[in-house]
Design a protein around this motif. Structure first.
Motif, short mmCIF file in Angstrom:
data_model
loop_
_atom_site.label_atom_id
_atom_site.label_comp_id
_atom_site.label_asym_id
_atom_site.label_seq_id
_atom_site.Cartn_x
_atom_site.Cartn_y
_atom_site.Cartn_z
N ALA A 291 0.70 -1.66 0.01
CA ALA A 291 -0.11 -0.13 -0.08
C ALA A 291 0.94 1.82 -0.05
O ALA A 291 2.00 0.83 0.64
CB ALA A 291 -0.86 -0.11 1.30
N PHE A 292 0.74 2.68 -0.58
CA PHE A 292 1.06 3.99 -0.84
C PHE A 292 0.93 4.11 0.74
O PHE A 292 -0.57 4.34 1.41
CB PHE A 292 0.75 4.51 -1.51
N GLN A 293 1.82 4.98 1.43
CA GLN A 293 2.58 5.77 2.18
C GLN A 293 2.31 7.38 2.00
O GLN A 293 2.88 7.44 1.37
CB GLN A 293 3.14 5.08 3.30
N ASN A 294 1.71 7.69 2.62
CA ASN A 294 1.56 9.08 1.80
C ASN A 294 2.75 10.31 3.03
O ASN A 294 3.12 9.32 4.31
CB ASN A 294 0.64 10.03 2.13
N GLY A 295 3.18 11.39 2.56
CA GLY A 295 3.36 12.03 3.51
C GLY A 295 5.00 12.39 3.44
O GLY A 295 5.46 13.09 4.14
N ALA A 296 5.95 11.79 2.48
CA ALA A 296 7.12 11.34 2.19
C ALA A 296 7.59 13.34 1.98
O ALA A 296 7.47 13.85 1.34
CB ALA A 296 7.70 10.80 1.17
N ARG A 297 8.62 13.64 2.55
CA ARG A 297 9.19 14.27 1.79
C ARG A 297 10.92 14.87 2.64
O ARG A 297 11.32 13.55 3.85
CB ARG A 297 8.66 16.06 2.89
N SER A 298 11.78 15.60 2.00
CA SER A 298 12.58 15.83 2.73
C SER A 298 13.14 16.38 3.54
O SER A 298 12.79 17.48 3.79
CB SER A 298 13.52 15.84 1.44
N TYR A 299 14.52 16.04 4.34
CA TYR A 299 15.44 17.11 4.67
C TYR A 299 16.83 17.14 5.14
O TYR A 299 16.70 16.04 4.65
CB TYR A 299 14.67 16.77 6.73
N PRO A 300 17.58 18.67 5.41
CA PRO A 300 18.06 18.64 5.31
C PRO A 300 19.04 17.06 6.06
O PRO A 300 19.02 16.21 6.90
CB PRO A 300 19.11 19.72 6.26
N GLY A 301 19.64 16.00 4.77
CA GLY A 301 20.69 15.18 5.54
C GLY A 301 19.90 13.58 5.06
O GLY A 301 20.66 13.09 5.62
#
Length: 403
Positions: A291-301
């Motif tokens: 299943a697809f999991q929403n909410g991914a985002r990048s952070y420094p490092g």
């Protein structure tokens, strides 16, 4: 050959041990979710775990007198949080430190061999004395800690015993080999550095070393920037291939990748591992736990795993997946979380193996696991040495009988 698995988790190392030809007499794990994962796969008659005698509870509460001494292998990965780079770094001061319990089981069962896995953080300089203490306890498990003796005083006593040489050849001792291993060097599509501590009972006369690397970055670079076979295999036209940096191009030319490939196989990449798996946002339902999991985002490092390298280390986290971890960087440059099934592939779990629980819980189980393929490779090398040692003993007995 008989084995016992401690701290089995979702079963990664234990499945590797089973694939190497060992029969489990006990599979011990305290976490309910991980036990439910194993039990669910047993209900599904998944062949690798179908006959495991799973026991849910603390290893210190298990009745070890029910297991015969002289088993062939004791395997397990004590909880890594006391030593993890992302943990609280309490080591011996952390109640989750299960190395003392592991040594106690070794002392009780006297196995012919053991395989113990833990995080790279165990080897850092701040833990140097305690790491040495762990190794010496495993080498001399019968030199027990005395009542009211602190671990540092016990360490000094163990060091004295080792330098004197008095214990070698008498009592229960082990030849212990610790190795820092990158799973990518052994065919796992993930850059995952872990410590393996492997020991053989001294009376067996086994000389063992960690299996040589079968895969390499150099070989991957050859298939990508030398022969181009990697891009052709994945049907990626030249216009869509990433641009090679000047530094990488200089390395490629210096090492002669345009001429001949290295002897190892290429590192396996995220793209390799997920080649037949559809995007979870448009899943066709052919894969479980996808299943697809929403909410991914990048952070420094914390910017996700590129498709054309092994994945970054999958993380478990005490309270769910840490921000910016367990993500892939898609061809578009956007990031998304790996699905549970994709993560299972990166940990070389079989597609037919179901992970029990929510996305967060399943990812925690996978993040704590030993890649199945790596567990199998280590266990198979141990099995080979045990068989050779048994053959030597049989040959010697026959010679004595004839004489």
């Amino acid at each position: 050959m008989k084995s016992v698995e401690l701290f089995a988790g979702a079963g990664g190392l234990a499945m590797g041990v089973t694939l190497a030809g060992f029969e489990s007499l006990a599979v011990v794990e305290w976490d309910k979710w991980a036990c439910d994962t194993i039990r669910e796969n047993q209900k599904r008659a998944f062949p690798l775990v179908r006959d495991w005698p799973i026991w849910e509870g603390d290893v210190r509460a298990f009745d070890w007198s029910s297991i015969p001494q002289d088993i062939d292998l004791l395997a397990g990965g004590p909880p890594c949080q006391p030593f993890s780079m992302g943990g609280k770094h309490k080591a011996y001061g952390d109640k989750r430190d299960m190395f003392p319990a592991t040594v106690e089981v070794v002392r009780s069962l006297k196995p012919k061999s053991f395989i113990i896995e833990n995080v790279k953080g165990l080897t850092r300089s701040s833990f140097a004395n305690y790491y040495q203490y762990i190794l010496l306890q495993l080498e001399f498990p019968e030199v027990t800690r005395q009542h009211d003796e602190c671990w540092s005083h016990h360490l000094k006593r163990l060091q004295s015993e080792k330098t004197s040489g008095a214990l070698h050849g008498s009592g229960l001792t082990y030849n212990v080999v610790p190795t820092l291993v990158n799973a990518a060097d052994h065919g796992v599509p993930q850059k995952r550095e872990r410590v393996f501590i492997v020991g053989f009972r001294s009376d067996l006369g086994v000389e063992w070393s960690f299996p040589s690397a079968s895969h390499s970055l150099d070989a991957l670079l050859h298939t990508q920037w030398g022969s181009g076979e990697y891009w052709e295999r994945h049907e990626i036209p030249k216009k869509n291939r990433p641009k090679i940096t000047a530094a990488l191009e200089a390395k490629v030319r210096k090492l002669g990748y345009l001429m001949s490939p290295p002897k190892e196989k290429p590192w396996r990449t995220v793209r390799d591992a997920l080649a037949e798996v559809s995007d979870p946002r448009h899943s066709d339902g052919n894969f479980m736990n996808h299943a697809f999991q929403n909410g991914a985002r990048s952070y420094p490092g914390h910017t996700g795993s590129p498709l054309d390298l092994p994945a970054k280390t999958l993380k478990a986290g005490d309270h769910g997946v840490p921000g910016g971890e367990n993500m892939m960087v898609m061809d578009s440059g956007q990031v998304r979380y790996f699905s549970v099934r994709e993560s299972a592939r990166l940990q070389t779990f079989p597609d037919g193996y179901v992970l029990h629980g929510s996305w967060t819980e399943a990812m925690r189980q996978l993040g704590n696991a030993v890649p199945v393929a790596l567990g199998r490779r280590v266990a198979a090398s141990v099995a080979e040495c045990l068989i050779a040692a048994s053959t030597r003993q049989i040959t010697q007995l026959r010679r004595w009988h004839v004489a």
